[in-house]
Enzyme design. Structure first.
Site, PDB file in Angstrom:
ATOM      1  N   ARG A  48       0.867  -1.180   0.000  1.00 13.68           N
ATOM      2  CA  ARG A  48       0.000   0.000   0.000  1.00 13.68           C
ATOM      3  C   ARG A  48       0.899   1.224   0.000  1.00 13.68           C
ATOM      4  O   ARG A  48       2.103   1.134   0.112  1.00 13.68           O
ATOM      5  CB  ARG A  48      -1.034  -0.007   1.138  1.00 13.68           C
ATOM      6  CG  ARG A  48      -0.725  -0.709   2.396  1.00 13.68           C
ATOM      7  CD  ARG A  48       0.409  -0.117   3.190  1.00 13.68           C
ATOM      8  NE  ARG A  48       0.247   1.321   3.321  1.00 13.68           N
ATOM      9  CZ  ARG A  48       1.225   2.158   3.554  1.00 13.68           C
ATOM     10  NH1 ARG A  48       2.481   1.734   3.661  1.00 13.68           N
ATOM     11  NH2 ARG A  48       1.015   3.458   3.665  1.00 13.68           N
ATOM     12  N   ASP A 237      -2.086  10.983  -2.065  1.00 16.06           N
ATOM     13  CA  ASP A 237      -2.497   9.961  -3.034  1.00 16.06           C
ATOM     14  C   ASP A 237      -2.881  10.570  -4.368  1.00 16.06           C
ATOM     15  O   ASP A 237      -2.841   9.909  -5.401  1.00 16.06           O
ATOM     16  CB  ASP A 237      -3.649   9.126  -2.473  1.00 16.06           C
ATOM     17  CG  ASP A 237      -3.133   8.211  -1.388  1.00 16.06           C
ATOM     18  OD1 ASP A 237      -2.978   8.689  -0.247  1.00 16.06           O
ATOM     19  OD2 ASP A 237      -2.816   7.052  -1.701  1.00 16.06           O
TER      20      ASP A 237
HETATM   21  O1  MRU Z   1      -4.417   3.208   2.343  1.00 13.94           O
HETATM   22  P1  MRU Z   1      -2.947   3.430   2.161  1.00 13.94           P
HETATM   23  O2  MRU Z   1      -2.112   2.853   3.251  1.00 13.94           O
HETATM   24  O3  MRU Z   1      -2.481   3.010   0.772  1.00 13.94           O
HETATM   25  O4  MRU Z   1      -2.792   5.022   2.233  1.00 13.94           O
HETATM   26  C1  MRU Z   1      -1.509   5.582   2.123  1.00 13.94           C
HETATM   27  C2  MRU Z   1      -1.508   7.056   2.248  1.00 13.94           C
HETATM   28  O5  MRU Z   1      -2.525   7.683   2.408  1.00 13.94           O
HETATM   29  C3  MRU Z   1      -0.199   7.741   2.090  1.00 13.94           C
HETATM   30  O6  MRU Z   1      -0.157   8.914   2.843  1.00 13.94           O
HETATM   31  C4  MRU Z   1       0.013   8.091   0.607  1.00 13.94           C
HETATM   32  O7  MRU Z   1      -0.265   7.005  -0.213  1.00 13.94           O
HETATM   33  C5  MRU Z   1       1.393   8.544   0.339  1.00 13.94           C
HETATM   34  S1  MRU Z   1       2.546   7.196   0.458  1.00 13.94           S
HETATM   35  C6  MRU Z   1       4.077   7.802   0.061  1.00 13.94           C
END
Ligand code: MRU
Length: 353
Positions: A48, A237
Site C-alpha cells: 500500500r 495519493d
Molecule cells: O491506504 P494506504 O495505506 O495506501 O494510504 C496511504 C496514504 O494515504 C499515504 O499517505 C500516501 O499514499 C502517500 S505514500 C508515500
C-alpha cells in the site's frame, strides 16, 4: 542497516512483496506470479502507499506479459491492465504507472510476442526513479525545515520505504531532516482504522532509532495546543490542478487543527501523484473499505452486529490549508493553480520516461 525492500523482482521472474498486513509482528513475504495476484495484493493491502501501488502494478503488467502467449497477447494484456486498474481507486500513481506500461504495449502491438524485456525495464525504472524522487524530495523538504528548526514534527499514515521505491515521501523528508539534525522527535498518529502509523511508521522509525512517539489520532490537537509540533508532514495519493490533496483519512482534520494552532503543513509527493486532469479535490474518487475494519479487531466484534458504517479511507485537504507542497522538482509554497503549473512546467531533474 540494509534498506527495506518491500517490492523485489526475483531471479525466477516473480515478484516478492513484504506482506504489510502482518507488520510489525510478522515479517512475511508473498510471491506474486500473475497480474491477477498483483491486483489482489494491492486490493488486500499486502502492499500500500501511492508510489508502491504504482510500482507493484507495473510489475503486474510484466507478469501479464510473461503469460500472454499466442497471437491474442495484446487483448490478454489489455484485460490484465484493466484488472490492475480496478484494484484501488484513489492513488493516481497506479494509473500513471499503468499508462506508461500501456504505451509500451501499444508500441509493440504488431509484434509476434509481448515485449517482456521492455516492460520489465520500464517497471524497474519506475521503481528506481521513485527512490531518486524520494531522495530529492527529502533534501527539498529538509531545506524548508532548515529555515527555522521545527523541533518536533507530526506525521500521519505511512509514507516511508514501505510505501515507495525507498526512503519515503513525507517520511523521507523526516529521515533527511533527522540526518541533518533539524528535528528532535516524530509524533506518529496511529492512523485509524488500518493503523499504518502504529504498525508501519513507528516500526520504520524505531528500526532507525529516530525518536518516535505514538498517539491516537485524536491526541493531535492536544499536542499542537501544547506548542510541541513545528510542522505536520504528510504524503498524498492525488493532487489536483488547484493544489487540493487527497491523503489518508484524518489528514483534513489535522490540517484544520494545524491552521488553528499555527502549525505549518507540508505535503510531500512525487509528480507521479499529480493529476492535472482534475480541477479540484471534489473530483477525486474516494475509496471506502470494508465495514469490518471498524466493527472488528481481528475476530472480536467491537461494534453492534449489522451497524451502519461509514469507512472512507481518504479525505481531501483544500490547498488553502497547505503551506507547502514538495515534489522532486522543488517546493510550491502557498500552493495554487498558477504556482503548481509553474513548478510542474520546469525541466525535470531526471529524464522523463
Ligand atoms: O491506504 P494506504 O495505506 O495506501 O494510504 C496511504 C496514504 O494515504 C499515504 O499517505 C500516501 O499514499 C502517500 S505514500 C508515500
Amino acid at each position: 542497516m540494509a534498506p527495506l525492500t518491500p517490492i523485489r523482482w526475483c531471479d525466477d521472474d516473480t515478484l516478492e512483496l513484504l506482506d504489510q498486513r502482518w507488520l510489525p509482528s510478522r515479517q512475511e513475504t508473498l510471491r506474486i506470479d500473475s497480474a491477477d495476484a498483483a491486483a489482489e495484493a494491492i486490493t488486500a493491502m499486502v502492499v500500500r502507499g501511492a508510489p508502491a501501488i504504482g510500482i507493484t502494478a507495473a510489475y503486474g503488467v510484466v507478469l501479464a506479459a510473461q503469460q500472454a502467449t499466442g497471437p491474442n497477447w495484446p487483448e490478454a494484456m489489455a484485460a490484465a491492465i484493466q484488472r490492475l486498474a480496478a484494484s484501488r481507486p484513489t492513488a493516481i500513481n497506479l494509473f500513471w504507472a499503468l499508462k506508461r506500461m500501456k504505451a509500451i504495449v501499444e508500441t509493440h502491438r504488431h509484434a509476434a510476442a509481448a515485449p517482456v524485456e521492455a516492460l520489465l525495464e520500464a517497471a524497474r525504472d519506475i521503481q528506481r526513479q521513485d527512490l531518486a524522487d524520494c531522495l530529492a524530495m527529502g533534501e527539498h523538504g529538509a531545506d524548508l525545515l532548515a529555515r527555522e528548526a521545527p523541533g518536533a514534527v507530526m506525521t500521519h499514515c505511512n509514507t516511508g520505504a514501505l510505501a515507495t521505491g525507498g526512503h519515503g515521501t513525507a517520511l523521507g523528508v523526516i529521515r533527511t531532516a533527522w540526518d541533518r539534525g533539524l528535528i528532535s522527535r516524530v509524533h506518529a498518529n496511529e492512523t485509524r482504522p488500518w493503523l499504518q502509523g502504529a504498525r508501519l511508521t513507528a516500526w520504520e522509525l524505531a528500526q532507525e532509532q529516530i525518536p518516535v512517539t505514538l498517539a491516537v489520532d485524536s491526541a493531535a490537537s492536544q499536542l499542537m495546543a501544547r506548542g510541541e509540533i513545528g510542522w505536520l508532514i504528510v504524503g498524498a495519493d492525488r493532487i489536483t490542478a488547484n493544489g487540493d490533496v487527497a491523503n489518508k483519512i484524518g489528514t483534513l482534520a489535522l490540517a484544520v487543527q494545524a491552521r488553528h494552532f499555527g502549525v505549518r503543513v507540508m505535503v510531500v509527493a512525487p509528480t507521479s501523484t499529480f493529476d492535472l486532469s482534475l480541477e479540484s479535490g471534489a473530483d477525486i474518487p474516494i475509496e471506502t473499505r470494508d465495514a469490518r475494519e471498524l466493527t472488528h479487531q481481528g475476530e472480536r466484534a467491537v461494534a453492534p452486529v449489522g451497524i451502519d458504517v461509514y469507512n472512507p479511507v481518504f479525505d481531501v485537504t483544500p490547498a488553502g490549508l497547505i503551506d507547502a507542497i514538495v515534489c522532486e522538482k522543488g517546493v510550491i509554497e502557498a500552493p495554487d493553480r498558477l504556482r503548481l503549473a509553474d513548478l510542474l512546467a520546469t525541466a525535470s531533474p531526471r529524464p522523463t520516461p
